[in-house]
Motif scaffolding. Structure first.
Motif, PDB file in Angstrom:
ATOM      1  N   ARG A   1       0.990  -1.221  -0.059  1.00 23.82           N
ATOM      2  CA  ARG A   1      -0.029   0.137  -0.134  1.00 23.82           C
ATOM      3  C   ARG A   1       0.673   0.992   0.278  1.00 23.82           C
ATOM      4  NH1 ARG A   1      -3.494   2.996  -2.249  1.00 23.82           N
ATOM      5  NH2 ARG A   1      -4.957   4.360  -0.641  1.00 23.82           N
ATOM      6  N   LEU A   2       2.009   1.384   0.568  1.00 31.04           N
ATOM      7  CA  LEU A   2       2.897   2.504   0.876  1.00 31.04           C
ATOM      8  C   LEU A   2       3.715   2.023  -0.856  1.00 31.04           C
ATOM      9  CD1 LEU A   2       4.494   1.514   3.641  1.00 31.04           C
ATOM     10  CD2 LEU A   2       3.425   3.239   3.319  1.00 31.04           C
ATOM     11  N   GLU A   3       3.729   1.547  -1.657  1.00 35.87           N
ATOM     12  CA  GLU A   3       4.405   1.858  -2.548  1.00 35.87           C
ATOM     13  C   GLU A   3       3.295   2.328  -3.481  1.00 35.87           C
ATOM     14  OE1 GLU A   3       6.241  -1.728  -5.949  1.00 35.87           O
ATOM     15  OE2 GLU A   3       5.501  -1.884  -4.026  1.00 35.87           O
ATOM     16  N   GLU A   4       2.191   1.875  -3.601  1.00 40.47           N
ATOM     17  CA  GLU A   4       0.995   2.242  -4.702  1.00 40.47           C
ATOM     18  C   GLU A   4       0.900   3.804  -3.479  1.00 40.47           C
ATOM     19  OE1 GLU A   4      -2.738   0.402  -3.895  1.00 40.47           O
ATOM     20  OE2 GLU A   4      -2.145  -1.230  -4.338  1.00 40.47           O
ATOM     21  N   LEU A   5       1.172   3.802  -2.092  1.00 41.41           N
ATOM     22  CA  LEU A   5       1.388   5.886  -2.711  1.00 41.41           C
ATOM     23  C   LEU A   5       1.950   6.603  -2.703  1.00 41.41           C
ATOM     24  CD1 LEU A   5      -1.012   5.323   1.154  1.00 41.41           C
ATOM     25  CD2 LEU A   5      -1.825   5.976  -1.282  1.00 41.41           C
ATOM     26  N   GLY A   6       3.378   5.890  -2.431  1.00 44.30           N
ATOM     27  CA  GLY A   6       4.488   6.535  -3.455  1.00 44.30           C
ATOM     28  C   GLY A   6       5.462   6.857  -2.536  1.00 44.30           C
ATOM     29  N   VAL A   7       5.356   6.347  -1.080  1.00 46.99           N
ATOM     30  CA  VAL A   7       5.846   6.563  -0.024  1.00 46.99           C
ATOM     31  C   VAL A   7       6.818   5.782   1.030  1.00 46.99           C
ATOM     32  CG1 VAL A   7       4.354   8.811   0.492  1.00 46.99           C
ATOM     33  CG2 VAL A   7       4.017   6.457   1.262  1.00 46.99           C
ATOM     34  N   SER A   8       7.338   6.046   1.803  1.00 46.87           N
ATOM     35  CA  SER A   8       8.384   4.734   1.760  1.00 46.87           C
ATOM     36  C   SER A   8       8.168   4.996   3.726  1.00 46.87           C
ATOM     37  CB  SER A   8      10.188   5.801   2.290  1.00 46.87           C
ATOM     38  OG  SER A   8      10.077   6.978   2.148  1.00 46.87           O
ATOM     39  N   GLY A   9       7.371   5.124   3.819  1.00 49.74           N
ATOM     40  CA  GLY A   9       7.571   5.730   5.319  1.00 49.74           C
ATOM     41  C   GLY A   9       5.899   5.778   6.314  1.00 49.74           C
ATOM     42  N   LEU A  10       5.589   4.596   6.607  1.00 50.34           N
ATOM     43  CA  LEU A  10       4.691   5.930   8.426  1.00 50.34           C
ATOM     44  C   LEU A  10       4.148   7.438   7.536  1.00 50.34           C
ATOM     45  CD1 LEU A  10       3.203   3.100   9.747  1.00 50.34           C
ATOM     46  CD2 LEU A  10       2.062   3.565   7.533  1.00 50.34           C
ATOM     47  N   GLY A  11       6.000   7.751   8.548  1.00 45.71           N
ATOM     48  CA  GLY A  11       6.020   8.994   8.357  1.00 45.71           C
ATOM     49  C   GLY A  11       5.501  10.094   7.561  1.00 45.71           C
ATOM     50  N   GLU A  12       5.808   8.961   6.232  1.00 49.84           N
ATOM     51  CA  GLU A  12       5.100  10.012   4.917  1.00 49.84           C
ATOM     52  C   GLU A  12       3.466   9.957   4.874  1.00 49.84           C
ATOM     53  OE1 GLU A  12       7.517   9.510   1.416  1.00 49.84           O
ATOM     54  OE2 GLU A  12       9.313   8.448   3.342  1.00 49.84           O
ATOM     55  N   VAL A  13       2.602   9.258   5.414  1.00 51.87           N
ATOM     56  CA  VAL A  13       1.168   8.821   4.691  1.00 51.87           C
ATOM     57  C   VAL A  13       1.121  10.297   5.732  1.00 51.87           C
ATOM     58  CG1 VAL A  13      -0.682   7.601   5.336  1.00 51.87           C
ATOM     59  CG2 VAL A  13       1.276   6.739   4.350  1.00 51.87           C
ATOM     60  N   ASP A  14      -0.208  11.087   5.008  1.00 51.21           N
ATOM     61  CA  ASP A  14      -1.522  12.296   5.574  1.00 51.21           C
ATOM     62  C   ASP A  14      -2.514  11.187   6.275  1.00 51.21           C
ATOM     63  OD1 ASP A  14      -3.040  10.514   3.584  1.00 51.21           O
ATOM     64  OD2 ASP A  14      -3.011  12.217   2.159  1.00 51.21           O
ATOM     65  N   GLU A  15      -3.156  11.713   6.821  1.00 51.92           N
ATOM     66  CA  GLU A  15      -4.124  11.295   7.830  1.00 51.92           C
ATOM     67  C   GLU A  15      -4.790  10.648   7.187  1.00 51.92           C
ATOM     68  OE1 GLU A  15      -6.849  12.475  11.133  1.00 51.92           O
ATOM     69  OE2 GLU A  15      -5.520  14.483  10.890  1.00 51.92           O
ATOM     70  N   VAL A  16      -5.570  10.950   6.260  1.00 43.47           N
ATOM     71  CA  VAL A  16      -6.497   9.865   5.292  1.00 43.47           C
ATOM     72  C   VAL A  16      -6.624   8.430   4.769  1.00 43.47           C
ATOM     73  CG1 VAL A  16      -8.315   9.930   3.132  1.00 43.47           C
ATOM     74  CG2 VAL A  16      -7.953  11.977   4.618  1.00 43.47           C
ATOM     75  N   ALA A  17      -5.065   8.945   4.180  1.00 40.33           N
ATOM     76  CA  ALA A  17      -3.909   7.125   4.125  1.00 40.33           C
ATOM     77  C   ALA A  17      -4.164   6.883   4.970  1.00 40.33           C
ATOM     78  CB  ALA A  17      -3.167   7.603   3.024  1.00 40.33           C
TER      79      ALA A  17
END
Length: 332
Positions: free
Chosen positions: A6-22
């Protein structure tokens, strides 16, 4: 789908880069199983709701600490377990005593049906999932101190290795194994040693017929007919009202003392809770020109007779999806 995918789909490398909605999307898929886990720990549906919300809040605040050494699901379970232990320390520093749990609340089967299927082909897994959600198990586990309770649930229900449980609880493996032995011994004080003697098991045609007769006799307030359906060692309680009645004579005497025989205007509709049969009773209210919620009886059936009745108040009806009122008979 794994969190890494899922992180790969979002184009981020870790949870720290995920926004609140994701992040909410990642956690929500685990809500029901975490809720059931907290419910086992706490015995209260409402407390479990609060604890899951606290779990998600803590997870969001600590998202950068997830290093991927365990699965995202296991990480959430760690947070949920600690949140449950924190709530127990604050609200209920002492475990239940005397065989009753005043804060016990039922869990609707319609919500349990939302749980992931798991290994449905493994009879042992299916049996454990059912038995450890039954009210008899919930009552017994609430009599354990919080940390042994957590060790028991993590090891015997979730199947976690002792090493992982020790890490979560901040104890040694030896300490966890010792706590687990104490917890199992404590459970044996409240549950028979043989599984088939305490588990209600699958509902069959005989059980459905017994529940039908129980409903009819209750509506008719036929105490004699009801007494004939009870086991000699039947148990009856009504949390949060104190009082545990054990044995047919004690239960029937309580019904008579409460004036049950003189009641009129009852209706009952079947439902289910904690993988057990249940009956929702309504009482006719002339001023409302309708039957209004009265009580919810959750039954346990063993050897063709009723071995336990746990009666809950009408405030439990909404989460079961039960009607707010029933019209006068013949006007539906």
């Amino acid at each position: 789908m794994s969190v890494d995918t899922r992180l790969e789909e979002l184009g981020v490398s870790g949870l720290g880069e995920v926004d609140e909605v994701a992040f909410s999307g990642l956690t929500e898929r685990h809500r029901r199983e975490l809720h059931v886990h907290c419910y086992r720990m706490l015995g209260s549906f409402e407390d479990a709701e609060d604890t899951v919300q606290e779990t998600f809040l803590r997870a969001w605040r600590r998202r950068e600490t997830f290093e991927g050494r365990s699965t995202f699901r296991a990480w959430l379970y760690r947070i949920a377990t600690n949140a449950s232990l924190d709530l127990l320390a604050k609200r209920r520093p002492e475990p239940a005593t005397g065989g009753e749990v005043l804060w016990l609340q039922p869990y609707p089967d319609r919500l349990l049906d939302e749980l992931p299927a798991g290994d449905a082909d493994d009879p042992e897994t299916v049996a454990v999932a059912q038995e450890t959600i039954e009210l008899a198990y919930l009552v017994a586990v609430q009599h354990l101190a919080p940390r042994p309770r957590a060790a028991l649930i993590l090891r015997d229900v979730l199947g976690w290795p002792a090493k992982d449980v020790a890490e979560l609880l901040g104890d040694s493996v030896n300490s966890v194994n010792s706590a687990l032995q104490r917890a199992r011994a404590g459970m044996r004080e409240h549950l028979p040693a043989e599984r088939q003697d305490w588990s209600g098991g699958e509902e069959d045609a005989g059980t459905r017929e017994l529940v039908r007769r129980f409903t009819e006799a209750s509506v008719a307030t036929d105490v004699g007919a009801l007494a004939a359906m009870l086991r000699d060692d039947v148990r009856c309680s009504m949390p949060p009202t104190p009082g545990l009645y054990v044995g047919r004579d004690a239960v029937v005497a309580d019904w008579v003392a409460d004036g049950f025989e003189g009641m009129t205007g009852l209706r009952g509709i079947p439902t289910s809770a904690n993988r057990q049969p249940a009956v929702a009773f309504y009482h006719w209210q002339q001023r409302e020109d309708a039957y209004l919620p009265l009580t919810l009886d959750v039954l346990r059936v063993a050897d063709g007779a009723i071995s336990e009745i746990v009666t809950f108040h009408a405030d439990q009806f909404p989460r079961f999806g039960l009607p707010e009122r029933l019209p006068a008979e013949g006007t539906e």
